[in-house]
Enzyme design. Structure first.
Site, PDB file in Angstrom:
ATOM      1  N   LYS A  68       0.883  -1.281  -0.016  1.00 54.65           N
ATOM      2  CA  LYS A  68       0.087   0.053  -0.053  1.00 54.65           C
ATOM      3  C   LYS A  68       0.739   1.297   0.099  1.00 54.65           C
ATOM      4  O   LYS A  68       0.369   2.321   0.757  1.00 54.65           O
ATOM      5  CB  LYS A  68      -1.162   0.105   1.118  1.00 54.65           C
ATOM      6  CG  LYS A  68      -1.740  -1.371   1.328  1.00 54.65           C
ATOM      7  CD  LYS A  68      -2.412  -1.700  -0.099  1.00 54.65           C
ATOM      8  CE  LYS A  68      -3.280  -0.732  -0.539  1.00 54.65           C
ATOM      9  NZ  LYS A  68      -3.712  -1.280  -1.992  1.00 54.65           N
ATOM     10  N   THR A  71       2.454   0.669  -5.091  1.00 55.37           N
ATOM     11  CA  THR A  71       2.962  -0.445  -5.837  1.00 55.37           C
ATOM     12  C   THR A  71       2.170  -0.541  -7.154  1.00 55.37           C
ATOM     13  O   THR A  71       2.886  -0.836  -8.092  1.00 55.37           O
ATOM     14  CB  THR A  71       2.624  -1.981  -5.076  1.00 55.37           C
ATOM     15  OG1 THR A  71       2.963  -1.621  -3.751  1.00 55.37           O
ATOM     16  CG2 THR A  71       3.343  -2.921  -5.844  1.00 55.37           C
ATOM     17  N   THR A  72       0.976  -0.384  -7.271  1.00 57.50           N
ATOM     18  CA  THR A  72       0.385  -0.627  -8.587  1.00 57.50           C
ATOM     19  C   THR A  72       0.876   0.574  -9.577  1.00 57.50           C
ATOM     20  O   THR A  72       1.047  -0.070 -10.564  1.00 57.50           O
ATOM     21  CB  THR A  72      -1.002  -0.219  -8.251  1.00 57.50           C
ATOM     22  OG1 THR A  72      -1.723  -1.281  -7.279  1.00 57.50           O
ATOM     23  CG2 THR A  72      -1.943  -0.652  -9.584  1.00 57.50           C
ATOM     24  N   HIS A 134       7.142  -8.117  -2.222  1.00 58.11           N
ATOM     25  CA  HIS A 134       6.897  -7.058  -0.992  1.00 58.11           C
ATOM     26  C   HIS A 134       8.181  -7.407   0.327  1.00 58.11           C
ATOM     27  O   HIS A 134       7.923  -6.999   1.385  1.00 58.11           O
ATOM     28  CB  HIS A 134       5.722  -7.205  -0.377  1.00 58.11           C
ATOM     29  CG  HIS A 134       4.356  -6.545  -1.021  1.00 58.11           C
ATOM     30  ND1 HIS A 134       4.726  -5.250  -1.557  1.00 58.11           N
ATOM     31  CD2 HIS A 134       3.267  -6.832  -1.356  1.00 58.11           C
ATOM     32  CE1 HIS A 134       3.626  -4.752  -2.086  1.00 58.11           C
ATOM     33  NE2 HIS A 134       2.569  -5.798  -2.046  1.00 58.11           N
ATOM     34  N   ARG A 156       6.144   5.214   1.119  1.00 56.11           N
ATOM     35  CA  ARG A 156       4.936   6.441   1.229  1.00 56.11           C
ATOM     36  C   ARG A 156       4.956   6.938   2.658  1.00 56.11           C
ATOM     37  O   ARG A 156       5.295   6.118   3.444  1.00 56.11           O
ATOM     38  CB  ARG A 156       3.616   5.648   0.918  1.00 56.11           C
ATOM     39  CG  ARG A 156       2.782   6.581   0.622  1.00 56.11           C
ATOM     40  CD  ARG A 156       1.355   5.857   0.159  1.00 56.11           C
ATOM     41  NE  ARG A 156       0.386   6.901  -0.103  1.00 56.11           N
ATOM     42  CZ  ARG A 156      -0.806   6.490  -0.427  1.00 56.11           C
ATOM     43  NH1 ARG A 156      -1.072   5.063  -0.804  1.00 56.11           N
ATOM     44  NH2 ARG A 156      -1.769   7.530  -0.653  1.00 56.11           N
ATOM     45  N   TYR A 222       6.722   7.967  -2.855  1.00 51.13           N
ATOM     46  CA  TYR A 222       5.287   8.234  -3.673  1.00 51.13           C
ATOM     47  C   TYR A 222       4.913   9.689  -3.725  1.00 51.13           C
ATOM     48  O   TYR A 222       4.556   9.934  -4.965  1.00 51.13           O
ATOM     49  CB  TYR A 222       4.415   7.460  -2.836  1.00 51.13           C
ATOM     50  CG  TYR A 222       2.886   7.553  -3.263  1.00 51.13           C
ATOM     51  CD1 TYR A 222       2.263   6.731  -4.407  1.00 51.13           C
ATOM     52  CD2 TYR A 222       2.082   8.537  -2.833  1.00 51.13           C
ATOM     53  CE1 TYR A 222       1.249   6.658  -4.674  1.00 51.13           C
ATOM     54  CE2 TYR A 222       0.766   8.704  -3.367  1.00 51.13           C
ATOM     55  CZ  TYR A 222       0.356   7.821  -4.314  1.00 51.13           C
ATOM     56  OH  TYR A 222      -0.916   7.862  -4.800  1.00 51.13           O
ATOM     57  N   ARG A 288      -8.186   3.530  -4.950  1.00 53.17           N
ATOM     58  CA  ARG A 288      -8.982   4.064  -4.057  1.00 53.17           C
ATOM     59  C   ARG A 288      -8.924   5.554  -4.184  1.00 53.17           C
ATOM     60  O   ARG A 288      -9.756   6.191  -5.058  1.00 53.17           O
ATOM     61  CB  ARG A 288      -8.569   3.781  -2.763  1.00 53.17           C
ATOM     62  CG  ARG A 288      -9.843   4.066  -1.467  1.00 53.17           C
ATOM     63  CD  ARG A 288      -9.336   3.731  -0.022  1.00 53.17           C
ATOM     64  NE  ARG A 288      -8.144   4.393   0.199  1.00 53.17           N
ATOM     65  CZ  ARG A 288      -7.903   5.532   0.870  1.00 53.17           C
ATOM     66  NH1 ARG A 288      -9.159   6.148   1.209  1.00 53.17           N
ATOM     67  NH2 ARG A 288      -6.834   6.161   1.212  1.00 53.17           N
ATOM     68  N   GLY A 290      -5.474   7.580  -4.117  1.00 51.94           N
ATOM     69  CA  GLY A 290      -4.206   8.007  -4.850  1.00 51.94           C
ATOM     70  C   GLY A 290      -3.738   9.407  -4.356  1.00 51.94           C
ATOM     71  O   GLY A 290      -3.055  10.029  -4.808  1.00 51.94           O
TER      72      GLY A 290
END
Length: 326
Positions: A68, A71-72, A134, A156, A222, A288, A290
């Site tokens: 979280k 990553t995406t 991870h 992040r 991030y 969600r 971002g």
């Protein structure tokens, strides 16, 4: 072969039962303390197989992250960069018809099942192989550390990471019946008890390696990527030594890459609105908000004070710090 795999499964099960366990944010109801990190029991066989059987190649590229932490997005950006020669047309790009998690696999997840088939498919992947993990740096397969493969790590702000993890894991049907309250989950997080945590040692492992071996590990935040995507995507391109274009065109191509991977764009794609990834989570749950600083809508003053002190204490003297966007 079946007897050997049964024996291995029994040994893994015995080892798992011997490890300290806790409830915390992660896949499944329990996390087990293995090699100084909290491993979700669901992924323990895959972690074991990854460590024992994965052979890194010098051309491999790994996207590494604490869960979280972006990553995406990093998977999408890295996939486009690494495969720029193969998929130069952005109008018919695989990212428009596949979720980033379908394009970039986690070996520790896929090697939890169908081991023989998955290890074969990993070895037969088109090079350069692009994979994700991870795992904390010290727990990566030894061949990764020894090879010349490249690792791009993203972290992040720990406040936003917790909120994103809380929202993501409490939506998962597999853990909803075992869900912790926000306050319970926060206490666990403050003690480092989250899947692949503690978060501070996860960050510091890759941070220190990026300082020692800057040609091996590229460390990204991030927030920095959100604030100046062009600059940091250029860093990624240079780090991976991928020929994009020459001269003035480079910035235009990088802007096109960033646009293709925009959070809003990926969220609006039909492929990311329905279906699941490996029966683990719904695709839509990977997109969600971002946003930076959304944590301010969740935390009480005492929580802010507590986590701020932990960040200061754990990261003290490392050179790694975070701006609090509130």
């Amino acid at each position: 072969m079946a007897l050997a795999s049964d024996k291995q499964a029994n040994e893994e099960n015995e080892l798992l039962l011997s490890l300290p366990k806790e409830r915390g944010l992660g896949a499944g109801p329990y996390l087990h303390l293995f090699q100084d990190f909290w491993c979700p029991s669901f992924y323990f066989p895959g972690v074991n197989n990854f460590q024992k059987h994965f052979h890194a190649k010098d051309s491999d590229v790994f996207v590494a992250s604490f869960p979280k932490s972006g990553t995406t997005w990093l998977k999408a950006l890295t996939f486009v960069i690494v495969n720029h020669q193969r998929f130069s047309s952005f109008d018919h790009h695989p990212l428009l018809s596949s979720n980033p998690h379908e394009l970039v696999s986690f070996p520790e997840f896929i090697l939890s099942h169908d081991f023989d088939d998955q290890i074969l498919s990993l070895s037969n992947m088109t090079e350069p192989r692009l994979l994700a993990t991870h795992l904390p740096f010290p727990s990566l397969p030894k061949s990764i550390a020894k090879s010349n493969c490249k690792i791009i790590y993203i972290c992040r702000n720990p406040f936003d990471t917790f909120v994103s993890a809380w929202e993501f894991f409490t939506k998962k049907s597999s853990v909803s019946s075992h869900a912790l309250t926000f306050e319970e989950a926060f206490e666990k997080y403050c003690n480092g008890i989250m899947g692949f945590g503690p978060w501070w040692s996860h960050m510091l492992g890759y941070w220190n390696e990026s300082i020692t071996r800057p040609n091996k590990v590229l460390f990204l935040k991030y927030e920095d990527l959100k604030e100046d995507a062009v600059f940091h995507v250029k860093r990624m391109v240079e780090f991976l030594d991928i020929p994009i274009t020459q001269g003035e065109e480079t910035t235009a191509v990088i802007e096109n890459i960033i646009n293709l991977c925009r959070f809003e764009k990926m969220k609006d794609l039909e492929v990311n609105k329905s279906g699941e990834i490996d029966n683990i989570a719904e695709k839509k749950n990977f997109f969600r908000k971002g946003k930076i600083g959304d944590w301010i809508n969740y935390f009480s003053p005492s929580m802010i004070e507590k986590l701020s002190k932990i960040i200061e204490e754990k990261l003290s003297g490392s050179g790694l710090s975070f701006k609090l966007h509130s």
